[in-house]
Design a protein around this motif. Structure first.
Motif, PDB file in Angstrom:
ATOM      1  N   VAL A 141      13.477  -3.311  -5.095  1.00 18.28           N
ATOM      2  CA  VAL A 141      12.286  -2.848  -4.239  1.00 18.28           C
ATOM      3  C   VAL A 141      11.653  -4.174  -3.545  1.00 18.28           C
ATOM      4  N   THR A 142      11.278  -3.883  -2.265  1.00 21.50           N
ATOM      5  CA  THR A 142      10.824  -5.007  -1.672  1.00 21.50           C
ATOM      6  C   THR A 142       9.674  -4.346  -0.913  1.00 21.50           C
ATOM      7  N   VAL A 143       8.385  -5.224  -1.256  1.00 18.98           N
ATOM      8  CA  VAL A 143       7.186  -4.720  -0.574  1.00 18.98           C
ATOM      9  C   VAL A 143       6.689  -5.982   0.521  1.00 18.98           C
ATOM     10  N   SER A 144       6.687  -5.705   1.475  1.00 22.35           N
ATOM     11  CA  SER A 144       6.300  -6.479   2.594  1.00 22.35           C
ATOM     12  C   SER A 144       4.563  -6.569   2.845  1.00 22.35           C
ATOM     13  N   SER A 145       4.089  -7.661   3.063  1.00 22.27           N
ATOM     14  CA  SER A 145       2.693  -8.027   3.294  1.00 22.27           C
ATOM     15  C   SER A 145       2.240  -7.423   4.489  1.00 22.27           C
TER      16      SER A 145
ATOM     17  N   MET B  73       5.696   5.025  -8.019  1.00 20.63           N
ATOM     18  CA  MET B  73       5.020   3.655  -7.631  1.00 20.63           C
ATOM     19  C   MET B  73       4.343   3.654  -6.601  1.00 20.63           C
ATOM     20  N   ASN B  74       2.973   3.774  -6.567  1.00 18.61           N
ATOM     21  CA  ASN B  74       1.869   4.056  -5.581  1.00 18.61           C
ATOM     22  C   ASN B  74       1.039   2.507  -5.223  1.00 18.61           C
ATOM     23  N   SER B  75       0.536   2.389  -4.388  1.00 17.97           N
ATOM     24  CA  SER B  75      -0.379   1.107  -3.980  1.00 17.97           C
ATOM     25  C   SER B  75       0.372  -0.131  -4.117  1.00 17.97           C
ATOM     26  N   LEU B  76       1.600  -0.060  -3.794  1.00 16.05           N
ATOM     27  CA  LEU B  76       2.722  -1.245  -4.012  1.00 16.05           C
ATOM     28  C   LEU B  76       1.996  -2.576  -3.325  1.00 16.05           C
ATOM     29  N   LYS B  77       2.141  -3.408  -4.089  1.00 14.19           N
ATOM     30  CA  LYS B  77       2.117  -4.981  -3.659  1.00 14.19           C
ATOM     31  C   LYS B  77       2.902  -5.628  -3.579  1.00 14.19           C
ATOM     32  N   PRO B  78       3.129  -6.797  -2.662  1.00 11.68           N
ATOM     33  CA  PRO B  78       4.026  -7.901  -2.496  1.00 11.68           C
ATOM     34  C   PRO B  78       4.646  -8.214  -3.895  1.00 11.68           C
ATOM     35  N   GLU B  79       3.877  -8.367  -4.913  1.00  9.07           N
ATOM     36  CA  GLU B  79       4.053  -8.905  -6.081  1.00  9.07           C
ATOM     37  C   GLU B  79       5.018  -8.069  -7.013  1.00  9.07           C
TER      38      GLU B  79
ATOM     39  N   GLY C 252       0.792  -1.044   0.099  1.00 10.06           N
ATOM     40  CA  GLY C 252      -0.061  -0.020  -0.006  1.00 10.06           C
ATOM     41  C   GLY C 252       0.742   1.248  -0.084  1.00 10.06           C
ATOM     42  N   GLY C 253       2.262   1.145   0.195  1.00  9.15           N
ATOM     43  CA  GLY C 253       2.973   2.162   0.425  1.00  9.15           C
ATOM     44  C   GLY C 253       3.364   2.714  -1.080  1.00  9.15           C
ATOM     45  N   SER C 254       4.431   3.749  -1.002  1.00  8.24           N
ATOM     46  CA  SER C 254       4.758   4.088  -2.349  1.00  8.24           C
ATOM     47  C   SER C 254       6.370   4.435  -2.153  1.00  8.24           C
ATOM     48  N   LEU C 255       6.863   4.522  -3.562  1.00 10.18           N
ATOM     49  CA  LEU C 255       8.249   4.699  -3.517  1.00 10.18           C
ATOM     50  C   LEU C 255       8.636   5.542  -4.953  1.00 10.18           C
TER      51      LEU C 255
END
Length: 126
Positions: free
Chosen positions: A122-126, A85-91, A15-18
Motif C-alpha cells: 500500500v502506497t499513499v502519496s501526499s 482503509m479510509n482517510s489514508l495518510k502517507p504514513e 485521503g483515499g481508500s483501499l
C-alpha cells in the motif's frame, strides 16, 4: 497447512481508500475457528500491529494509529478477512500482511500468529 493470500493493495492519494482482502486456504470449518490479524511493515521499520478480529467477529482490536479510519471484518463462509482503509495518510504506506492465529481470540503480538501471507503493498502519496 494454511495458505494466506492478500490482495487489494495499490497506490492511492492521501485521503483515499483501499480495501485489502486475505483469502485463506483452510476449510470453512477450520477458518471460522481462528482469529485473524493485519500487520504492516514500512521500510526500515519493525512490523506493527494494525487490527485483529476473533473467530466469530464479535471482538475487534485496532492500533491507535488506525482507529476510526480502518475497519476489519471477516466472512467465514468465504474464508476471507478484510480491512477497509479510509482517510489514508502517507504514513500508512507499508507492506500489509494478514496472519492467522490458531486460537479463537485475536492478539496484538505478531509472535502469537501461526501463519502469514506474503503481503500486499500500500502506497499513499501526499
Amino acid at each position: 497447512q494454511v495458505q494466506l493470500v492478500e490482495s487489494g493493495g495499490g497506490l492511492v492519494q492521501a485521503g483515499g481508500s483501499l480495501r485489502l482482502s486475505c483469502a485463506a486456504s483452510a476449510s470453512g470449518r477450520t477458518f471460522r475457528s481462528y482469529a485473524m490479524g493485519w500487520f504492516r511493515q514500512a521500510p526500515g521499520k519493525e512490523r506493527e500491529f494494525v487490527a485483529a478480529i476473533n473467530c466469530s467477529g464479535s471482538s475487534i482490536y485496532y492500533a491507535d494509529s488506525v482507529k476510526g479510519r480502518f475497519t476489519i471484518s471477516r466472512e467465514n463462509a468465504e474464508n476471507t478477512v478484510y480491512v477497509q482503509m479510509n482517510s489514508l495518510k502517507p504514513e500508512d504506506t507499508a507492506l500489509y500482511y494478514c496472519a492467522l492465529r490458531e486460537w479463537g481470540t485475536g492478539s496484538y503480538y505478531a509472535l502469537e500468529y501461526d501463519y502469514w501471507g506474503q503481503g500486499t503493498q500500500v502506497t499513499v502519496s501526499s
